[in-house]
Motif scaffolding. Sequence first.
Motif, mmCIF file in Angstrom:
data_model
loop_
_atom_site.group_PDB
_atom_site.id
_atom_site.type_symbol
_atom_site.label_atom_id
_atom_site.label_comp_id
_atom_site.label_asym_id
_atom_site.label_seq_id
_atom_site.Cartn_x
_atom_site.Cartn_y
_atom_site.Cartn_z
ATOM 1 N N GLN A 37 43.485 8.365 7.765
ATOM 2 C CA GLN A 37 43.537 7.434 6.644
ATOM 3 C C GLN A 37 42.376 6.447 6.670
ATOM 4 O O GLN A 37 42.029 5.857 5.643
ATOM 5 C CB GLN A 37 44.865 6.662 6.660
ATOM 6 N N ALA A 38 41.788 6.272 7.857
ATOM 7 C CA ALA A 38 40.660 5.357 7.991
ATOM 8 C C ALA A 38 39.335 6.105 8.092
ATOM 9 O O ALA A 38 38.299 5.491 8.366
ATOM 10 C CB ALA A 38 40.849 4.479 9.223
ATOM 11 N N GLY A 39 39.368 7.402 7.887
ATOM 12 C CA GLY A 39 38.145 8.186 7.961
ATOM 13 C C GLY A 39 37.598 8.343 9.364
ATOM 14 O O GLY A 39 36.388 8.480 9.553
ATOM 15 N N VAL A 40 38.488 8.323 10.346
ATOM 16 C CA VAL A 40 38.075 8.451 11.747
ATOM 17 C C VAL A 40 38.527 9.815 12.261
ATOM 18 O O VAL A 40 39.727 10.039 12.453
ATOM 19 C CB VAL A 40 38.690 7.339 12.623
ATOM 20 N N PRO A 41 37.614 10.750 12.497
ATOM 21 C CA PRO A 41 38.019 12.058 13.023
ATOM 22 C C PRO A 41 38.394 11.961 14.505
ATOM 23 O O PRO A 41 37.687 11.314 15.283
ATOM 24 C CB PRO A 41 36.772 12.926 12.823
ATOM 25 N N HIS A 619 35.524 0.347 19.500
ATOM 26 C CA HIS A 619 34.182 0.846 19.807
ATOM 27 C C HIS A 619 33.646 1.688 18.646
ATOM 28 O O HIS A 619 32.468 1.576 18.281
ATOM 29 C CB HIS A 619 34.219 1.673 21.095
ATOM 30 N N TYR A 620 34.501 2.502 18.062
ATOM 31 C CA TYR A 620 34.089 3.344 16.930
ATOM 32 C C TYR A 620 33.636 2.475 15.761
ATOM 33 O O TYR A 620 32.623 2.757 15.116
ATOM 34 C CB TYR A 620 35.257 4.233 16.513
ATOM 35 N N SER A 621 34.371 1.414 15.519
ATOM 36 C CA SER A 621 34.016 0.526 14.416
ATOM 37 C C SER A 621 32.661 -0.127 14.658
ATOM 38 O O SER A 621 31.811 -0.192 13.762
ATOM 39 C CB SER A 621 35.086 -0.548 14.239
ATOM 40 N N GLU A 622 32.443 -0.605 15.896
ATOM 41 C CA GLU A 622 31.180 -1.264 16.229
ATOM 42 C C GLU A 622 30.011 -0.281 16.151
ATOM 43 O O GLU A 622 28.911 -0.639 15.730
ATOM 44 C CB GLU A 622 31.273 -1.872 17.628
ATOM 45 N N ALA A 623 30.266 0.970 16.569
ATOM 46 C CA ALA A 623 29.182 1.954 16.623
ATOM 47 C C ALA A 623 28.835 2.520 15.251
ATOM 48 O O ALA A 623 27.694 2.946 15.031
ATOM 49 C CB ALA A 623 29.563 3.092 17.572
ATOM 50 N N THR A 624 29.807 2.547 14.352
ATOM 51 C CA THR A 624 29.593 3.241 13.079
ATOM 52 C C THR A 624 29.620 2.335 11.856
ATOM 53 O O THR A 624 29.222 2.752 10.764
ATOM 54 C CB THR A 624 30.671 4.321 12.868
ATOM 55 N N ALA A 627 34.794 -0.275 9.028
ATOM 56 C CA ALA A 627 35.663 -1.449 9.159
ATOM 57 C C ALA A 627 37.120 -1.052 9.322
ATOM 58 O O ALA A 627 37.908 -1.779 9.938
ATOM 59 C CB ALA A 627 35.491 -2.350 7.939
ATOM 60 N N ARG A 628 37.484 0.086 8.740
ATOM 61 C CA ARG A 628 38.881 0.505 8.837
ATOM 62 C C ARG A 628 39.275 0.878 10.270
ATOM 63 O O ARG A 628 40.440 0.733 10.653
ATOM 64 C CB ARG A 628 39.147 1.671 7.894
ATOM 65 N N ALA A 629 38.320 1.352 11.055
ATOM 66 C CA ALA A 629 38.621 1.634 12.455
ATOM 67 C C ALA A 629 39.011 0.349 13.179
ATOM 68 O O ALA A 629 39.895 0.344 14.045
ATOM 69 C CB ALA A 629 37.426 2.296 13.139
ATOM 70 N N LYS A 630 38.362 -0.762 12.812
ATOM 71 C CA LYS A 630 38.730 -2.062 13.405
ATOM 72 C C LYS A 630 40.123 -2.471 12.976
ATOM 73 O O LYS A 630 40.898 -3.043 13.769
ATOM 74 C CB LYS A 630 37.711 -3.115 12.975
ATOM 75 N N VAL A 631 40.492 -2.187 11.732
ATOM 76 C CA VAL A 631 41.856 -2.478 11.277
ATOM 77 C C VAL A 631 42.863 -1.663 12.094
ATOM 78 O O VAL A 631 43.907 -2.171 12.517
ATOM 79 C CB VAL A 631 42.006 -2.183 9.772
ATOM 80 N N GLN A 677 49.038 -5.801 6.898
ATOM 81 C CA GLN A 677 47.728 -6.431 7.128
ATOM 82 C C GLN A 677 47.031 -6.675 5.790
ATOM 83 O O GLN A 677 47.241 -5.974 4.808
ATOM 84 C CB GLN A 677 46.871 -5.577 8.071
ATOM 85 N N SER A 678 46.175 -7.680 5.763
ATOM 86 C CA SER A 678 45.544 -8.103 4.502
ATOM 87 C C SER A 678 44.054 -7.800 4.435
ATOM 88 O O SER A 678 43.408 -8.124 3.435
ATOM 89 C CB SER A 678 45.746 -9.613 4.314
ATOM 90 N N ASP A 679 43.528 -7.153 5.490
ATOM 91 C CA ASP A 679 42.082 -6.891 5.506
ATOM 92 C C ASP A 679 41.680 -5.732 4.606
ATOM 93 O O ASP A 679 40.520 -5.633 4.196
ATOM 94 C CB ASP A 679 41.612 -6.595 6.937
ATOM 95 N N ASP A 680 42.623 -4.832 4.322
ATOM 96 C CA ASP A 680 42.300 -3.639 3.534
ATOM 97 C C ASP A 680 43.533 -3.267 2.721
ATOM 98 O O ASP A 680 44.455 -2.614 3.211
ATOM 99 C CB ASP A 680 41.898 -2.495 4.473
#
Length: 746
Positions: A37-41, A619-624, A627-631, A677-680
């Motif tokens: 759902q966050a586009g993270v394979p 780490h995925y969010s920081e590397a790529t 933002a959804r990975a951070k959520v 959550q309210s970020d997304d």
Amino acid sequence: MSSESASTTAIIYTHTDEAPLLATYSLLPIIQAYAAQAGVPVETRDISLAGRIIAAFADRLPEEQRTPDALAELGALAKTPQANIIKLPNVSASIPQLKAAVAELQALGYALPAYPDEVSSDEDRDTRARYDKIKGSAVNPVLREGNSDRRAPESVKRYARNHPHSMGAWSPDSRTQVATMTDGDFRHSEKSVVIAADDTLRIEHVDEDGTVTVLKESVPVLAGEVVDSTRMDVAKLRAFLTEQIARAKADDVLFSVHLKATMMKVSDPIIFGHVVRAFFPALFEEYGEVLADAGISPNNGLAGLLAAAVTLPRGADVEQAVIAGLAAGPRLAMVDSDRGITNLHVPSDVIVDASMPAMIRTSGHMWGPDGQEGDTLAVIPDSSYAGIYQAVIDDCREHGAYDPATMGSVSNVGLMAQAAEEYGSHDKTFEITAPGSVRVVNGAGETLLEHDVDAGDIWRACQTKDVPIRDWVRLAVSRARATGDPTVFWLDETRAHDANLIAKVNAYLPEHDTAGLDIRIMSPVEATKLSVERIRQGLNTISVTGNVLRDYNTDLFPILELGTSAKMLSVVPLINGGGMFETGAGGSAPKHVQQLVKENYLRWDSLGEFLALAESFKHYSEATGNARAKVLADTLDRATGTFLNENRSPARKVGSIDNRGSHFYLALYWAQELARQSDDAELAAAFEPLAKTLAENEQAITAELIGVQGSPVDIGGYYRPDPEKTTAVMRPSQTFNDAIASLAAG
């Protein structure tokens, strides 16, 4: 959805062994559904013992049975900035485990060769070389391209304080002791040198008549690298073991030996074999040649010896000699007294870093052959680190058991990158066949290190590269700055290897801002005393250690603080910019598998996976830039906190939620956090129906999960479970499965 850079890779979730693998069948579908759902394979790679065996012999198998070498692939990935690997515990196989895995695969139709105990042809030599690369700690040295930052997250520590685990009472009269060598062991024989320039070393054996035999032709080294060599004097080892067996008998305490026949896959099985010989002197005096001629080695333990002896003409006599030896010697500590499995049955059954903390937690007791606890003589032949356990035992005898509700923490920064220290010894360890000397020679023909040796001695060399040492010091300062806690390098100036590391630490510390930080260098024993003193005051300390001590400390203190080392957060910042996230220890995994097969109940706690996954998403969010990975990471952290507060970890007995039930509750709390959550807003809307469905069906789902418990199940294999059978066992709630599937359906 945020855009991602062209260098994006998937999160790799490793397919490993035993209980962690079984748990993966239940947890991974949840992870993949949420991450999508966050586009993270999220992909998997098979680095299980069985998978590595098949990959090693792919050229001998038909096309349909071949598998790629996933470990080599991940080893290469770990050296890149794109690496994002979630590493679950895997089997570090002893020879008995390796043989059992091969036999299981053969029964499944894989035409694999047997492990050759004796080498009599080039084919045998090739076969054995392939298997030897698989046994023991074959995975970790390949993947650990960074040093270790291992600690208890605040939520886990808070849970342990609010729900303290049981700790056995200690008596001032406890007779439990550690016995270790004072001469002739690896610690006292060690020599060390720092390499001045890039070079290629050679290891040679020179026998008494001057004949030179090359043991290892090429050992590439880099400038600044620390190279050590050492020797275990087997005559002194045998004398020591004989003395300790007599001591345990005279003192009427349990006899136990604590080695690491997995990590130290060459040296420690040999030492284990000497313990078996020493415990059964009459057996080997009478039948030693017969057993040797039949290829039966005590290095594989009493279980292997007894199983193989059945095929001998005098097999019954051998069995009787074992029974007589057990009666004549001291009482043996047991792995499973109900089934008669002793401390000497299998070399990988009693692993020092797990067995010693468990003993300390249980009043200094192990289990005896009568099924009762008892004081124990814990034999750790090499004295390099034995003193840390004696220091903790002495502290408990004087002050009583530790209190999980109030005790502080000892976290760890561990030097392990690029096969550091003892990991770098596997291919440079030899059982000496003739008297003489072993020397390490540089490219110019100069002898750098040399030991006199006798037949049967164990000689080894190891390497520690300079880049990992520099990174280790950097990481230690970083953790000291982040926490403000006293930070102690556990190094002994009287030990050759440690003296060279101390010089490097003192050289590299000034490269960092250490103003206001409490950074010290202390011997392991003195560092232990400081740490346990602070623990009793509720204070925290950071231990900064080499590779073996990292293994020991990250079991010793977590088992005392948290009840298990599986609840530790283990982050490995890879030197080239990637990240690896380890999920805790797997020491009790075999027992969990046995329980699942027997009564369809898996007690494995996946908390380590939850913690690692959150760090991986960050780490995925920081590397790529996703933002959804951070959520996902932030909501998973909060969900894990709720999971702990609600006490949803697996219970111990049938009729309660087990590993599968704990995964349901993690999914529920995570979906609820994502929905609120309210970020997304778009992501929240995607999870709102799932959160509602899981909450409304909580009773039905838990009933389905608990309802299957109590009866035996078939998973199709221990080392290579059948995927369909295992999926059916590990995902028994159709209501839950449908809910997760509905998320993907949108």
